[in-house]
Design a protein around this motif. Sequence first.
Motif, mmCIF file in Angstrom:
data_model
loop_
_atom_site.group_PDB
_atom_site.id
_atom_site.type_symbol
_atom_site.label_atom_id
_atom_site.label_comp_id
_atom_site.label_asym_id
_atom_site.label_seq_id
_atom_site.Cartn_x
_atom_site.Cartn_y
_atom_site.Cartn_z
ATOM 1 N N LYS A 168 1.674 9.477 -5.742
ATOM 2 C CA LYS A 168 2.217 10.807 -5.451
ATOM 3 C C LYS A 168 3.276 11.194 -6.467
ATOM 4 C CE LYS A 168 1.572 10.961 -0.444
ATOM 5 N NZ LYS A 168 2.284 10.964 0.852
ATOM 6 N N SER A 218 2.276 1.736 -3.450
ATOM 7 C CA SER A 218 1.246 2.246 -4.369
ATOM 8 C C SER A 218 0.996 3.731 -4.141
ATOM 9 C CB SER A 218 -0.058 1.476 -4.193
ATOM 10 O OG SER A 218 0.118 0.136 -4.546
ATOM 11 N N GLU A 219 0.910 4.127 -2.877
ATOM 12 C CA GLU A 219 0.698 5.543 -2.568
ATOM 13 C C GLU A 219 1.880 6.389 -3.035
ATOM 14 O OE1 GLU A 219 -0.036 5.674 1.619
ATOM 15 O OE2 GLU A 219 -1.995 4.695 1.430
ATOM 16 N N GLN A 262 0.834 -1.211 0.000
ATOM 17 C CA GLN A 262 0.000 0.000 0.000
ATOM 18 C C GLN A 262 0.865 1.257 0.000
ATOM 19 O OE1 GLN A 262 -3.247 0.086 -0.404
ATOM 20 N NE2 GLN A 262 -3.301 2.309 -0.321
#
Length: 182
Positions: A56, A51-52, A48
Amino acid sequence: EQQVDAIKKWWKDNGNTLVIGAVVGLAGLWGWRFYNESVVEGQEKASQAYSEMLVKFEAQGADTGLENVQTFISANSDSNYAVLASLLLAKEAVAKKDFELAKSQLVQLQGQNKYAPLKPLINLRLARVEVELGQFSEALSTLALITEEGFISKAEQLKGTVYLKQGDVNNARVAFQSAIDA
């Protein structure tokens, strides 16, 4: 009565051991399940976070997103996602013509990577960066580390380019021929 007495005697001799064994067995089973759940949860969190970070990075663009990538790499240095992020950072550094940053990332990645199929890719990219920096002897020594069959032709092709930039036409011809043969 003799059978009951035999059972009572056996229970008196072995009952505590049996109860302790059952408790230890159940505790071990529950501990193993807890450990597996925590490993999976840690992997999901790392996925996660990666992915974040990618979202960004794509939203901010390559100019300001590199800092987020470096932060992610330092925070997750023990995961495979840090390896992927380092490769991304090196790629973006090359696109920005910041070959020193790319080289530092790839050298760090050489020591950090534990996944054997990525080693020739890392070495090939590092050699290309070293060629761009004009470090031809280092590039040739990095290319010598590549022994995997699928990467030999690319390594030989890059060796030919290095020799050509050095003005050594004969070795360049031999390297290009080796690339064709591979």
